[in-house]
Enzyme design. Structure first.
Site, PDB file in Angstrom:
ATOM      1  N   HIS A  60      -1.739   2.381  -5.987  1.00 19.84           N
ATOM      2  CA  HIS A  60      -2.535   1.314  -5.649  1.00 19.84           C
ATOM      3  C   HIS A  60      -2.562   0.119  -6.861  1.00 19.84           C
ATOM      4  O   HIS A  60      -3.001  -1.076  -6.851  1.00 19.84           O
ATOM      5  CB  HIS A  60      -4.265   1.337  -5.355  1.00 19.84           C
ATOM      6  N   LYS A 120      -2.193  -2.615   8.197  1.00 22.44           N
ATOM      7  CA  LYS A 120      -3.441  -1.746   8.837  1.00 22.44           C
ATOM      8  C   LYS A 120      -3.549  -2.412  10.138  1.00 22.44           C
ATOM      9  O   LYS A 120      -3.413  -3.734  10.573  1.00 22.44           O
ATOM     10  CB  LYS A 120      -4.642  -1.739   8.021  1.00 22.44           C
ATOM     11  N   TYR A 147      -9.532 -10.032  -6.368  1.00 24.07           N
ATOM     12  CA  TYR A 147      -8.170 -10.562  -7.259  1.00 24.07           C
ATOM     13  C   TYR A 147      -8.471 -11.644  -8.905  1.00 24.07           C
ATOM     14  O   TYR A 147      -8.097 -11.917  -9.979  1.00 24.07           O
ATOM     15  CB  TYR A 147      -7.382 -10.465  -7.412  1.00 24.07           C
ATOM     16  N   HIS A 163      -3.697  -8.829   3.381  1.00 25.31           N
ATOM     17  CA  HIS A 163      -5.648  -9.234   3.523  1.00 25.31           C
ATOM     18  C   HIS A 163      -5.854  -9.713   5.340  1.00 25.31           C
ATOM     19  O   HIS A 163      -5.466 -10.785   5.413  1.00 25.31           O
ATOM     20  CB  HIS A 163      -6.386  -9.561   2.827  1.00 25.31           C
ATOM     21  N   ARG A 175       0.774  -1.239  -0.183  1.00 27.41           N
ATOM     22  CA  ARG A 175      -0.335  -0.650   0.013  1.00 27.41           C
ATOM     23  C   ARG A 175       0.395   0.873  -0.001  1.00 27.41           C
ATOM     24  O   ARG A 175       2.049   0.757   0.361  1.00 27.41           O
ATOM     25  CB  ARG A 175      -0.893  -0.080   1.283  1.00 27.41           C
ATOM     26  N   ARG A 201       0.049  -2.091  -6.458  1.00 24.19           N
ATOM     27  CA  ARG A 201      -0.396  -3.179  -5.877  1.00 24.19           C
ATOM     28  C   ARG A 201      -1.211  -4.437  -6.830  1.00 24.19           C
ATOM     29  O   ARG A 201      -1.223  -5.344  -6.452  1.00 24.19           O
ATOM     30  CB  ARG A 201      -1.004  -2.565  -4.909  1.00 24.19           C
TER      31      ARG A 201
END
Length: 306
Positions: free
Chosen positions: A252, A181, A287, A278, A157, A255
């Site tokens: 992004h 995150k 994806y 994730h 990210r 990514r």
């Protein structure tokens, strides 16, 4: 210019004090709402200034659209972006009502739709053109090349790219340590191209940039400070323009392309989930839709009855 000086300048040049009085005195908004709107507009002002726009009358519709794209690329939630768009619309409506503007550049600004859409993806040839676009004769070319290689080679990210510290580069082990995150730590493998570009940058350009204000971060701006997310966004956009790529390209996008190319090559979905950081596999599964489109195109191109 310090952050405080920049915000003071934005407040003055974009007449945010008058807008604050309007929100609190005339519209009767709560103190929390007023504070949130002003934060949102400061962010819009910082973006405008980064594009060389220092007054609201110079703000255009394309600039505001790019600003909303940036908010999406920074990973902000749809609800936060909708509030930001609401603040921008209210602000420009106020300026028109006050006679400070004759036209409202936000009148066609759209909030993000609910639900997921397929992310834009670069082809392998487009990625190669993008990575080759920084010109080696330019002072910051290897910094830009390192950023692009890390973005595509590790699928990070934009906040993770800018947050990388020198101690997070485990180059002898072909790894980077990433804090995603919620501060969750993960190790992401990197290849020779990433290691090569980063090594050249670390041994040539970065020592010249570091003037004691780097905070130990890998990527620095021309003033020797940690590269901001807006700065990274601009570098990627300029590289795409130089590479002749017509589709919209952001950090992004690198990514997304990283994940899609892994899946196209046969990578396991859970391995890609781990590399992307994730928490939920369902987030990674978007994806697979891109992958299916790729498979359909291959079938149509090469199968006798495609």
């Amino acid at each position: 210019m310090t952050v405080a000086h920049l915000r003071e300048r934005i407040s003055r040049e974009f007449w945010l004090e008058g807008f604050r009085d309007y929100l609190s005195l005339e519209s009767g908004h709560s103190a929390n709402t007023v504070a949130a709107y002003l934060r949102d507009l400061n962010r819009m002002g910082e973006f405008a200034v980064s594009r060389g726009v220092h007054h609201p009358e110079k703000v255009t519709r394309p600039l505001l659209r790019d600003f909303v794209y940036l908010l999406k690329d920074l990973g902000l939630s749809a609800a936060t972006i909708r509030r930001e768009v609401s603040a921008v619309r209210t602000y420009f409506g106020f300026l028109v009502a006050e006679g400070r503007l004759t036209e409202n550049p936000s009148d066609r600004l759209e909030s993000p739709r609910r639900g997921r859409v397929l992310p834009p993806v670069l082809s392998v040839s487009e990625v190669e053109a993008l990575l080759a676009s920084p010109r080696v004769e330019e002072p910051l070319a290897w910094r830009d090349r390192a950023l692009l290689e890390i973005g595509y080679g590790a699928g990070l990210r934009v906040s993770e790219i800018c947050g990388l510290g020198i101690t997070d580069l485990l180059l002898t082990e072909n790894l980077v340590r990433v804090f995603g995150k919620g501060g969750k730590e993960r190790l992401v493998p990197i290849g020779r191209s990433v290691i090569g570009a980063v090594s050249v940058y670390l041994h040539t350009i970065r020592p010249e940039l570091d003037r004691g204000k780097s905070g130990g971060k890998v990527l620095l701006n021309a003033r020797g400070q940690p590269l901001s997310r807006v700065g990274a966004w601009g570098i990627v956009k300029r590289a795409a323009e130089r590479a002749g790529i017509t589709k919209r390209v952001t950090p992004h996008t690198l990514r997304h392309s990283f994940a899609t190319h892994l899946l196209e090559g046969g990578a396991d979905l859970r391995a890609v989930q781990e590399m992307l950081g994730h928490a939920d596999l369902s987030t990674t599964q978007i994806y697979t839709h891109v992958d299916r489109e790729y498979l359909r195109s291959v079938h149509k191109q090469f199968h006798p009855r495609g």
